[in-house]
Design a protein around this motif. Structure first.
Motif, PDB file in Angstrom:
ATOM      1  N   MET A  97       0.821  -1.202   0.000  1.00  0.00           N
ATOM      2  CA  MET A  97       0.000   0.000   0.000  1.00  0.00           C
ATOM      3  C   MET A  97       0.862   1.262   0.000  1.00  0.00           C
ATOM      4  O   MET A  97       0.542   2.250  -0.666  1.00  0.00           O
ATOM      5  CB  MET A  97      -0.922   0.000   1.213  1.00  0.00           C
ATOM      6  CG  MET A  97      -1.971   1.090   1.203  1.00  0.00           C
ATOM      7  SD  MET A  97      -3.253   0.838  -0.032  1.00  0.00           S
ATOM      8  CE  MET A  97      -4.097  -0.584   0.698  1.00  0.00           C
ATOM      9  N   VAL A  98       1.963   1.233   0.720  1.00  0.00           N
ATOM     10  CA  VAL A  98       2.860   2.388   0.742  1.00  0.00           C
ATOM     11  C   VAL A  98       3.487   2.605  -0.628  1.00  0.00           C
ATOM     12  O   VAL A  98       3.677   3.751  -1.064  1.00  0.00           O
ATOM     13  CB  VAL A  98       3.933   2.189   1.834  1.00  0.00           C
ATOM     14  CG1 VAL A  98       5.022   3.248   1.731  1.00  0.00           C
ATOM     15  CG2 VAL A  98       3.299   2.238   3.210  1.00  0.00           C
ATOM     16  N   LYS A  99       3.812   1.532  -1.338  1.00  0.00           N
ATOM     17  CA  LYS A  99       4.374   1.674  -2.683  1.00  0.00           C
ATOM     18  C   LYS A  99       3.383   2.313  -3.639  1.00  0.00           C
ATOM     19  O   LYS A  99       3.772   3.044  -4.551  1.00  0.00           O
ATOM     20  CB  LYS A  99       4.794   0.304  -3.208  1.00  0.00           C
ATOM     21  CG  LYS A  99       6.022  -0.272  -2.537  1.00  0.00           C
ATOM     22  CD  LYS A  99       6.408  -1.602  -3.153  1.00  0.00           C
ATOM     23  CE  LYS A  99       7.654  -2.164  -2.477  1.00  0.00           C
ATOM     24  NZ  LYS A  99       8.041  -3.486  -3.055  1.00  0.00           N
ATOM     25  N   VAL A 100       2.088   2.057  -3.451  1.00  0.00           N
ATOM     26  CA  VAL A 100       1.078   2.663  -4.311  1.00  0.00           C
ATOM     27  C   VAL A 100       1.083   4.178  -4.147  1.00  0.00           C
ATOM     28  O   VAL A 100       0.952   4.935  -5.122  1.00  0.00           O
ATOM     29  CB  VAL A 100      -0.303   2.072  -3.992  1.00  0.00           C
ATOM     30  CG1 VAL A 100      -1.399   2.821  -4.736  1.00  0.00           C
ATOM     31  CG2 VAL A 100      -0.343   0.595  -4.363  1.00  0.00           C
ATOM     32  N   PHE A 101       1.249   4.663  -2.900  1.00  0.00           N
ATOM     33  CA  PHE A 101       1.222   6.092  -2.619  1.00  0.00           C
ATOM     34  C   PHE A 101       2.616   6.712  -2.579  1.00  0.00           C
ATOM     35  O   PHE A 101       2.798   7.790  -2.012  1.00  0.00           O
ATOM     36  CB  PHE A 101       0.530   6.343  -1.275  1.00  0.00           C
ATOM     37  CG  PHE A 101      -0.926   5.974  -1.272  1.00  0.00           C
ATOM     38  CD1 PHE A 101      -1.878   6.847  -1.753  1.00  0.00           C
ATOM     39  CD2 PHE A 101      -1.336   4.732  -0.791  1.00  0.00           C
ATOM     40  CE1 PHE A 101      -3.218   6.512  -1.743  1.00  0.00           C
ATOM     41  CE2 PHE A 101      -2.670   4.378  -0.779  1.00  0.00           C
ATOM     42  CZ  PHE A 101      -3.627   5.270  -1.266  1.00  0.00           C
ATOM     43  N   SER A 102       3.612   6.051  -3.176  1.00  0.00           N
ATOM     44  CA  SER A 102       4.977   6.580  -3.137  1.00  0.00           C
ATOM     45  C   SER A 102       5.143   7.816  -4.007  1.00  0.00           C
ATOM     46  O   SER A 102       6.068   8.610  -3.790  1.00  0.00           O
ATOM     47  CB  SER A 102       5.962   5.496  -3.584  1.00  0.00           C
ATOM     48  OG  SER A 102       5.669   5.065  -4.907  1.00  0.00           O
ATOM     49  N   VAL A 103       4.272   8.002  -5.004  1.00  0.00           N
ATOM     50  CA  VAL A 103       4.396   9.157  -5.894  1.00  0.00           C
ATOM     51  C   VAL A 103       3.727  10.398  -5.308  1.00  0.00           C
ATOM     52  O   VAL A 103       3.832  11.486  -5.890  1.00  0.00           O
ATOM     53  CB  VAL A 103       3.784   8.836  -7.270  1.00  0.00           C
ATOM     54  CG1 VAL A 103       4.557   7.728  -7.950  1.00  0.00           C
ATOM     55  CG2 VAL A 103       2.314   8.446  -7.137  1.00  0.00           C
ATOM     56  N   MET A 104       3.057  10.230  -4.178  1.00  0.00           N
ATOM     57  CA  MET A 104       2.376  11.373  -3.582  1.00  0.00           C
ATOM     58  C   MET A 104       3.348  12.206  -2.755  1.00  0.00           C
ATOM     59  O   MET A 104       4.554  11.931  -2.707  1.00  0.00           O
ATOM     60  CB  MET A 104       1.208  10.884  -2.726  1.00  0.00           C
ATOM     61  CG  MET A 104       0.136  10.147  -3.514  1.00  0.00           C
ATOM     62  SD  MET A 104      -1.241   9.625  -2.492  1.00  0.00           S
ATOM     63  CE  MET A 104      -1.879  11.203  -1.938  1.00  0.00           C
ATOM     64  N   LYS A 105       2.828  13.204  -2.086  1.00  0.00           N
ATOM     65  CA  LYS A 105       3.647  14.100  -1.290  1.00  0.00           C
ATOM     66  C   LYS A 105       4.329  13.349  -0.162  1.00  0.00           C
ATOM     67  O   LYS A 105       3.676  12.596   0.553  1.00  0.00           O
ATOM     68  CB  LYS A 105       2.768  15.222  -0.720  1.00  0.00           C
ATOM     69  CG  LYS A 105       3.522  16.231   0.114  1.00  0.00           C
ATOM     70  CD  LYS A 105       2.578  17.291   0.648  1.00  0.00           C
ATOM     71  CE  LYS A 105       3.313  18.293   1.529  1.00  0.00           C
ATOM     72  NZ  LYS A 105       2.406  19.327   2.077  1.00  0.00           N
ATOM     73  N   PRO A 106       5.647  13.517   0.020  1.00  0.00           N
ATOM     74  CA  PRO A 106       6.335  12.788   1.108  1.00  0.00           C
ATOM     75  C   PRO A 106       5.790  13.200   2.469  1.00  0.00           C
ATOM     76  O   PRO A 106       5.566  14.370   2.753  1.00  0.00           O
ATOM     77  CB  PRO A 106       7.799  13.223   0.938  1.00  0.00           C
ATOM     78  CG  PRO A 106       7.908  13.677  -0.474  1.00  0.00           C
ATOM     79  CD  PRO A 106       6.575  14.268  -0.827  1.00  0.00           C
ATOM     80  N   GLY A 107       5.581  12.196   3.324  1.00  0.00           N
ATOM     81  CA  GLY A 107       5.078  12.440   4.665  1.00  0.00           C
ATOM     82  C   GLY A 107       3.574  12.494   4.770  1.00  0.00           C
ATOM     83  O   GLY A 107       3.043  12.571   5.885  1.00  0.00           O
ATOM     84  N   LEU A 108       2.870  12.456   3.619  1.00  0.00           N
ATOM     85  CA  LEU A 108       1.414  12.524   3.675  1.00  0.00           C
ATOM     86  C   LEU A 108       0.823  11.248   4.246  1.00  0.00           C
ATOM     87  O   LEU A 108      -0.106  11.296   5.060  1.00  0.00           O
ATOM     88  CB  LEU A 108       0.858  12.791   2.281  1.00  0.00           C
ATOM     89  CG  LEU A 108      -0.671  12.856   2.161  1.00  0.00           C
ATOM     90  CD1 LEU A 108      -1.213  14.012   2.991  1.00  0.00           C
ATOM     91  CD2 LEU A 108      -1.084  12.996   0.697  1.00  0.00           C
TER      92      LEU A 108
END
Length: 344
Positions: free
Chosen positions: A74-85
């Motif tokens: 799940m974290v890999k899916v959101f890796s392109v988002m803002k860091p720390g979000l």
């Protein structure tokens, strides 16, 4: 004809002369039926079973690993988002993953991934009256809807609320606020609840190791016991690979601990007098640096043996080891001199 049959069929008719009443067997059945039922449902008919404690602990650990794997994906899916979000909603993510595991396992009367690998399932201990035919002692209904909902509330909701409460109290600095008495009291209450829970969990662990029932307080409160799903499936685990892995891990940790403490140059110089290649090493090319085996650009001599070295090689060795010995003749180096110059 009737008298003859009565006289030949029962000795009572022969001795007393009167046959037994027709409802005698009905009265005897009604009189003995409670005894038969009590003997059939007696505790002696319950087959004692022993569930492996290792299997139960391993099942819980496997469930944790499964949740960690899902979280990593799940974290890999959101890796392109803002860091720390995603870090701000880590508690919500953990609760969501735990809810998914509960929804597709316990809610539909299926074992969790760890329980399935260990051949375990949940059984309602409150309903194990062992009615009917007993074969293995593993019979019994699964969890009720009420137990499933309470299990979800305790594992998913309880863990989420406690995590958020701890983070909120730490952010608001309840424990450091000496002026605000209300926040200080709330912090003390939270700490006491946590201490009581840890003490109760430790006590439950000791009871679990002794009896083999209920790994945690939630299972004990809900009377949800882990039993084998299939009585014909054994635990077949080869510990050969595990033993090799443990030996290699311990050996690598020992090397990581000892290697920084060893001085390789000192050991080499200490063992060089006993080496068979001493003559061949000393008879090599005298123009090469014995440390880096290259032609030195800035030639320095080791005193008093006058052997040639690179400046940086000789300087670093003398700085690292005050009792440095020459790599060619094993003589102690007391000073260094530039080739064709004076002693520095």
């Amino acid at each position: 004809m009737t008298e003859t049959l009565a006289s030949t069929s029962s000795p009572t008719a022969t001795s007393g002369g009167t046959p037994p009443p027709e409802a005698a067997w009905i009265n005897a059945y009604q009189r003995l039926s409670p005894r038969w039922q009590s003997s059939a449902l007696s505790p002696q008919s319950v087959i004692p079973i022993a569930i492996s404690r290792v299997n139960q602990v391993d099942a819980g650990r496997l469930d944790i690993e499964m949740s960690a794997m899902l979280k990593e994906q799940m974290v890999k899916v959101f890796s392109v988002m803002k860091p720390g979000l995603l870090f701000q909603y880590e508690a919500e993510l953990d609760a969501f993953l735990e809810f998914l595991i509960w929804r597709f396992s316990i809610w539909v009367d299926k074992p969790t991934p760890g329980n399935a690998l260990m051949n375990l399932r949940y059984r309602d201990e409150r309903a194990t009256d062992m009615r009917g035919k007993i074969r293995t002692g593993l019979e019994g209904p699964g969890l009720t809807v009420y137990q499933k909902i309470l299990y979800c509330v305790a594992t998913v909701g309880g863990q989420y609320i406690w995590t958020r409460l701890q983070s909120f109290s730490a952010f608001r600095q309840w424990g450091d606020s000496e002026q605000r008495t209300l926040a200080r009291r709330a912090w003390l209450i939270v700490q006491r609840i946590e201490g009581l829970y840890k003490a109760a969990s430790f006590t439950n662990l000791l009871v679990f190791l002794f009896t083999g029932r209920y790994r945690n307080l939630i299972e004990r409160a809900l009377r949800a016991r882990l039993v084998y799903g299939s009585p014909h499936m054994n635990r077949a685990v080869s510990f050969e690979y595990m033993n090799r892995q443990l030996v290699w891990n311990e050996f690598s940790e020992m090397l990581l601990l000892l290697l920084p403490l060893l001085n390789l140059s000192t050991m080499k110089n200490f063992l060089s007098p006993f080496s068979k290649d001493k003559a061949s090493g000393s008879s090599g090319d005298e123009t090469l640096c014995p440390i880096c085996q290259t032609n030195p650009t800035t030639v320095y001599l080791a005193l008093p043996c006058q052997h040639r070295y690179c400046y940086y090689c000789l300087r670093t060795r003398c700085a690292a080891t005050p009792s440095f010995r020459c790599s060619r003749c094993s003589e102690p180096v007391v000073a260094m001199q530039r080739h064709g110059g004076s002693v520095p």
